[in-house]
Scaffold this motif. Structure first.
Motif, PDB file in Angstrom:
ATOM      1  N   ILE A   1      10.593 -25.818  68.723  1.00 53.67           N
ATOM      2  CA  ILE A   1       9.534 -26.641  68.138  1.00 53.67           C
ATOM      3  C   ILE A   1       9.933 -27.060  66.729  1.00 53.67           C
ATOM      4  CG2 ILE A   1       7.125 -26.640  67.356  1.00 53.67           C
ATOM      5  CD1 ILE A   1       6.597 -24.682  69.762  1.00 53.67           C
ATOM      6  N   ARG A   2      10.480 -26.115  65.959  1.00 52.94           N
ATOM      7  CA  ARG A   2      10.949 -26.421  64.602  1.00 52.94           C
ATOM      8  C   ARG A   2      12.073 -27.458  64.631  1.00 52.94           C
ATOM      9  NH1 ARG A   2      11.198 -21.383  62.763  1.00 52.94           N
ATOM     10  NH2 ARG A   2      13.326 -21.062  63.466  1.00 52.94           N
ATOM     11  N   CYS A   3      12.972 -27.354  65.594  1.00 47.35           N
ATOM     12  CA  CYS A   3      14.065 -28.315  65.754  1.00 47.35           C
ATOM     13  C   CYS A   3      13.520 -29.722  65.981  1.00 47.35           C
ATOM     14  CB  CYS A   3      14.953 -27.899  66.920  1.00 47.35           C
ATOM     15  SG  CYS A   3      16.213 -29.094  67.398  1.00 47.35           S
ATOM     16  N   LEU A   4      12.566 -29.846  66.886  1.00 44.87           N
ATOM     17  CA  LEU A   4      12.021 -31.169  67.200  1.00 44.87           C
ATOM     18  C   LEU A   4      11.195 -31.734  66.059  1.00 44.87           C
ATOM     19  CD1 LEU A   4      11.044 -30.660  70.947  1.00 44.87           C
ATOM     20  CD2 LEU A   4      13.107 -31.717  70.002  1.00 44.87           C
ATOM     21  N   LYS A   5      10.439 -30.877  65.374  1.00 39.44           N
ATOM     22  CA  LYS A   5       9.670 -31.351  64.218  1.00 39.44           C
ATOM     23  C   LYS A   5      10.604 -31.906  63.150  1.00 39.44           C
ATOM     24  CE  LYS A   5       5.429 -28.616  64.277  1.00 39.44           C
ATOM     25  NZ  LYS A   5       4.651 -27.574  63.588  1.00 39.44           N
ATOM     26  N   SER A   6      11.676 -31.191  62.882  1.00 41.55           N
ATOM     27  CA  SER A   6      12.589 -31.668  61.837  1.00 41.55           C
ATOM     28  C   SER A   6      13.336 -32.912  62.294  1.00 41.55           C
ATOM     29  CB  SER A   6      13.557 -30.562  61.412  1.00 41.55           C
ATOM     30  OG  SER A   6      14.441 -30.218  62.443  1.00 41.55           O
ATOM     31  N   MET A   7      13.626 -33.018  63.587  1.00 39.88           N
ATOM     32  CA  MET A   7      14.259 -34.233  64.117  1.00 39.88           C
ATOM     33  C   MET A   7      13.327 -35.420  63.925  1.00 39.88           C
ATOM     34  SD  MET A   7      16.621 -35.966  65.843  1.00 39.88           S
ATOM     35  CE  MET A   7      17.662 -35.136  66.987  1.00 39.88           C
ATOM     36  N   GLN A   8      12.071 -35.255  64.299  1.00 45.11           N
ATOM     37  CA  GLN A   8      11.099 -36.340  64.172  1.00 45.11           C
ATOM     38  C   GLN A   8      10.937 -36.773  62.717  1.00 45.11           C
ATOM     39  OE1 GLN A   8       6.905 -35.412  64.641  1.00 45.11           O
ATOM     40  NE2 GLN A   8       6.632 -37.217  65.939  1.00 45.11           N
ATOM     41  N   GLN A   9      10.953 -35.829  61.797  1.00 47.23           N
ATOM     42  CA  GLN A   9      10.772 -36.138  60.381  1.00 47.23           C
ATOM     43  C   GLN A   9      12.014 -36.751  59.756  1.00 47.23           C
ATOM     44  OE1 GLN A   9       9.572 -32.327  58.914  1.00 47.23           O
ATOM     45  NE2 GLN A   9       7.491 -32.516  59.705  1.00 47.23           N
TER      46      GLN A   9
ATOM     47  N   LEU B   1      16.446 -45.634  67.142  1.00 40.12           N
ATOM     48  CA  LEU B   1      16.353 -44.664  66.052  1.00 40.12           C
ATOM     49  C   LEU B   1      17.428 -44.937  65.006  1.00 40.12           C
ATOM     50  CD1 LEU B   1      15.781 -41.470  68.215  1.00 40.12           C
ATOM     51  CD2 LEU B   1      14.054 -42.891  67.099  1.00 40.12           C
ATOM     52  N   GLN B   2      17.107 -44.591  63.762  1.00 39.99           N
ATOM     53  CA  GLN B   2      18.022 -44.845  62.649  1.00 39.99           C
ATOM     54  C   GLN B   2      18.074 -43.620  61.752  1.00 39.99           C
ATOM     55  OE1 GLN B   2      16.541 -48.270  60.529  1.00 39.99           O
ATOM     56  NE2 GLN B   2      16.218 -49.436  62.404  1.00 39.99           N
ATOM     57  N   GLY B   3      19.125 -43.575  60.937  1.00 38.44           N
ATOM     58  CA  GLY B   3      19.248 -42.513  59.950  1.00 38.44           C
ATOM     59  C   GLY B   3      20.571 -41.801  60.075  1.00 38.44           C
ATOM     60  N   ALA B   4      20.679 -40.723  59.337  1.00 42.77           N
ATOM     61  CA  ALA B   4      21.885 -39.907  59.352  1.00 42.77           C
ATOM     62  C   ALA B   4      21.823 -38.923  60.515  1.00 42.77           C
ATOM     63  CB  ALA B   4      22.011 -39.150  58.032  1.00 42.77           C
ATOM     64  N   PHE B   5      22.966 -38.310  60.781  1.00 45.21           N
ATOM     65  CA  PHE B   5      23.028 -37.303  61.840  1.00 45.21           C
ATOM     66  C   PHE B   5      22.095 -36.158  61.462  1.00 45.21           C
ATOM     67  CE2 PHE B   5      24.598 -34.026  64.540  1.00 45.21           C
ATOM     68  CZ  PHE B   5      25.057 -34.691  65.663  1.00 45.21           C
ATOM     69  N   HIS B   6      21.265 -35.736  62.385  1.00 42.65           N
ATOM     70  CA  HIS B   6      20.263 -34.707  62.125  1.00 42.65           C
ATOM     71  C   HIS B   6      20.921 -33.352  61.866  1.00 42.65           C
ATOM     72  CE1 HIS B   6      16.572 -32.548  62.192  1.00 42.65           C
ATOM     73  NE2 HIS B   6      16.897 -31.892  63.279  1.00 42.65           N
ATOM     74  N   GLN B   7      20.502 -32.686  60.801  1.00 38.82           N
ATOM     75  CA  GLN B   7      21.093 -31.407  60.399  1.00 38.82           C
ATOM     76  C   GLN B   7      20.383 -30.178  60.977  1.00 38.82           C
ATOM     77  OE1 GLN B   7      23.825 -30.825  58.390  1.00 38.82           O
ATOM     78  NE2 GLN B   7      24.257 -33.000  58.374  1.00 38.82           N
ATOM     79  N   GLY B   8      19.228 -30.343  61.599  1.00 40.56           N
ATOM     80  CA  GLY B   8      18.457 -29.186  62.056  1.00 40.56           C
ATOM     81  C   GLY B   8      18.645 -28.818  63.511  1.00 40.56           C
ATOM     82  N   LEU B   9      19.717 -29.252  64.112  1.00 42.89           N
ATOM     83  CA  LEU B   9      19.911 -28.988  65.535  1.00 42.89           C
ATOM     84  C   LEU B   9      20.161 -27.517  65.849  1.00 42.89           C
ATOM     85  CD1 LEU B   9      22.022 -32.094  66.599  1.00 42.89           C
ATOM     86  CD2 LEU B   9      19.608 -31.646  67.073  1.00 42.89           C
ATOM     87  N   HIS B  10      20.553 -26.753  64.857  1.00 42.29           N
ATOM     88  CA  HIS B  10      20.811 -25.329  65.096  1.00 42.29           C
ATOM     89  C   HIS B  10      19.563 -24.602  65.614  1.00 42.29           C
ATOM     90  CE1 HIS B  10      19.382 -25.569  60.945  1.00 42.29           C
ATOM     91  NE2 HIS B  10      18.849 -24.388  61.165  1.00 42.29           N
TER      92      HIS B  10
END
Length: 163
Positions: free
Chosen positions: A27-35, A84-93
């Motif tokens: 859930i934390r991973c997806l929240k940070s991805m969305q943000q 989708l746009q932006g940098a590579f997501h860092q919270g995938l861990h």
């Protein structure tokens, strides 16, 4: 207490237990991805509703595949063709059990993080094609021993895919 009453209480107790096993990390991973992404079509904003925490709620999000329908554990993120746009997501861990990542045909840009392979070591499928990723292909991508599919075409990456 009568046997019928005991049975009814046991039935009500078992019936009230949830069969959904939730993983707060996912859930934390997806929240940070969305943000962290820019979502001009509001696909993630409209379908990734974290307020409605019903059983297995993340398994109903657009682009999220879960291991089983009764648990909130991300199997794959299939986010291709969403603009989708932006940098590579860092919270995938935090998506620790994820084995598939598809970001095909979006507008992601910038480098692929050098520690990417440590964030999601169990990926079997990675499709970053048709974006605007740039820089070098991370050398430690070669330590991703489960990776069967790697698609990096049509980006602005340089260098060779490590052996």
């Amino acid at each position: 207490m009568a046997d019928g009453t005991k049975f009814l209480l046991l039935f009500l107790l078992l019936n009230s237990l949830t069969l959904c096993f939730c993983t707060k990390q996912d859930i934390r991973c997806l929240k940070s991805m969305q943000q962290s992404v820019i979502d001009p079509k509001s696909v993630l904003k409209s379908s990734w509703n974290f307020e409605n925490e019903t059983d297995c709620f993340i398994c109903r999000f657009t682009g999220v595949e879960c291991w089983f329908t009764y648990e909130n554990m991300v199997l794959s993120l299939l986010l291709g063709n969403l603009g989708l746009q932006g940098a590579f997501h860092q919270g995938l861990h935090d998506c620790a059990s994820m084995i598939g990542l598809d970001l095909l045909n979006n507008n992601f840009s910038g480098p692929i993080p050098p520690d990417f392979s440590r964030q999601v070591p169990y990926l079997t499928s990675l499709d970053l094609s048709y974006n605007r990723f740039s820089g070098s292909i991370p050398q430690n991508i070669s330590i991703m021993t489960y990776l069967n599919l790697l698609n990096l075409q049509h980006n602005q990456l340089n260098g060779q895919i490590p052996p």
